[in-house]
Motif scaffolding. Structure first.
Motif, short mmCIF file in Angstrom:
data_model
loop_
_atom_site.label_atom_id
_atom_site.label_comp_id
_atom_site.label_asym_id
_atom_site.label_seq_id
_atom_site.Cartn_x
_atom_site.Cartn_y
_atom_site.Cartn_z
N ASN A 231 62.73 112.12 76.10
CA ASN A 231 63.29 113.08 75.19
C ASN A 231 63.03 112.56 73.83
N SER A 232 62.11 111.42 73.36
CA SER A 232 62.01 111.28 72.17
C SER A 232 60.69 110.35 71.96
N TYR A 233 60.28 110.30 70.71
CA TYR A 233 59.09 109.19 70.53
C TYR A 233 59.47 108.17 70.70
N SER A 234 58.53 107.32 70.85
CA SER A 234 58.27 105.53 70.97
C SER A 234 56.99 105.24 70.67
N CYS A 235 57.29 104.28 69.60
CA CYS A 235 56.05 103.93 68.76
C CYS A 235 55.74 102.35 68.63
N GLY A 236 54.49 102.23 68.52
CA GLY A 236 54.06 100.82 68.24
C GLY A 236 53.75 99.74 69.39
N TYR A 237 53.96 98.52 68.91
CA TYR A 237 53.67 97.41 69.70
C TYR A 237 54.77 97.38 70.90
N PHE A 238 56.16 97.56 70.62
CA PHE A 238 57.06 97.71 71.50
C PHE A 238 57.78 98.89 71.61
N GLN A 239 56.94 99.98 71.43
CA GLN A 239 57.42 101.36 71.80
C GLN A 239 58.97 101.52 71.30
N ILE A 240 59.03 101.42 70.21
CA ILE A 240 60.41 101.57 69.45
C ILE A 240 60.74 102.80 69.01
N LYS A 241 61.91 103.41 69.54
CA LYS A 241 62.48 104.84 69.24
C LYS A 241 63.24 104.64 67.77
N TYR A 242 63.35 105.75 67.28
CA TYR A 242 63.63 105.81 65.99
C TYR A 242 65.32 105.13 65.86
N ALA A 243 66.16 105.59 66.98
CA ALA A 243 67.68 105.05 66.94
C ALA A 243 67.54 103.57 67.25
N TYR A 244 66.41 103.10 67.85
CA TYR A 244 66.36 101.52 67.97
C TYR A 244 65.91 100.87 66.72
N TRP A 245 65.11 101.60 65.72
CA TRP A 245 64.82 100.92 64.42
C TRP A 245 66.02 101.10 63.57
N LEU A 246 66.80 102.21 63.84
CA LEU A 246 68.07 102.23 62.90
C LEU A 246 68.93 101.08 63.19
N ASP A 247 69.06 100.67 64.62
CA ASP A 247 70.10 99.80 64.93
C ASP A 247 69.52 98.36 64.64
N CYS A 248 68.26 98.17 64.35
CA CYS A 248 67.69 96.64 64.25
C CYS A 248 67.70 96.67 62.47
N GLY A 249 68.17 97.47 61.78
CA GLY A 249 68.16 97.44 60.33
C GLY A 249 67.25 97.93 59.55
N GLN A 250 66.47 98.69 60.00
CA GLN A 250 65.56 99.72 59.16
C GLN A 250 64.54 98.85 58.51
N PRO A 251 63.64 97.87 59.14
CA PRO A 251 62.74 97.02 58.38
C PRO A 251 61.68 97.93 58.08
N GLY A 252 60.71 97.18 57.06
CA GLY A 252 59.48 97.90 56.77
C GLY A 252 59.56 99.17 56.04
N GLU A 253 58.44 99.88 55.76
CA GLU A 253 58.34 100.97 54.94
C GLU A 253 58.98 102.38 55.85
N SER A 254 58.68 102.40 56.92
CA SER A 254 59.18 103.56 57.78
C SER A 254 59.35 102.99 59.06
N TRP A 255 59.89 103.70 59.98
CA TRP A 255 59.99 103.60 61.32
C TRP A 255 58.71 103.24 61.94
N THR A 256 57.64 104.19 61.72
CA THR A 256 56.28 104.19 62.26
C THR A 256 55.46 103.02 61.86
N ALA A 257 55.71 102.97 60.62
CA ALA A 257 54.72 101.97 59.99
C ALA A 257 55.29 100.41 60.41
N CYS A 258 56.61 100.25 60.74
CA CYS A 258 57.07 99.02 61.18
C CYS A 258 56.55 98.83 62.79
N ALA A 259 56.72 99.93 63.36
CA ALA A 259 56.56 99.86 64.74
C ALA A 259 55.16 99.14 65.18
N ASP A 260 54.02 99.80 64.15
CA ASP A 260 52.70 99.37 64.34
C ASP A 260 52.45 98.25 63.75
#
Length: 130
Positions: free
Chosen positions: A40-69
């Protein structure tokens, strides 16, 4: 201030590099594979991080998808997320708990459905104490 606290956590405990590597291998072959539709949502990058996961980890990097890759950004996000939720989960701080939380969310280590994911992590050579 928060970044300093997280840095201290990295130095005093948390997921090992070995366990993190097993998760990375299961999720993407440890490659920057972009985003894929997953439960039901996208998972991205090395660890297949979802947007909500990225929010919970503190929103590092330039964006969710940039951080994930970006491996370093994504690994930092995973470490922050797991450090945030390991105490909340009520589970012991070991590779199995970290992997199951990564897969199933803040209390993922308590869900039967994350046992299969743990089996995949073990197939990468990790043990509970990796």
């Amino acid at each position: 201030m928060v970044k300093n606290i997280l840095h201290i956590v990295y130095l005093t405990g948390g997921i090992s590099d070995t366990c993190l590597g097993c998760i990375c291998n299961v999720e993407s072959g440890c490659r920057p594979i972009g985003c894929n539709w997953d439960v039901n949502s996208y998972s991205c990058g090395y660890f297949q991080i979802k947007y909500a996961y990225w929010l919970d980890c503190g929103q590092p990097g330039e964006s969710w998808t940039a951080c994930a890759d970006n491996y370093n950004c994504a690994a930092g996000c995973v470490r922050a997320y797991l450090n945030r939720y390991i105490g909340y989960s009520g589970c012991p701080a070991n590779c199995e708990s970290y992997a199951r939380i990564h897969n199933g969310g803040p209390k993922g280590c308590t869900y039967f459905g994350t046992k299969n994911y743990w089996n995949l992590i073990q197939q990468q050579g990790c043990t509970k104490y990796s």
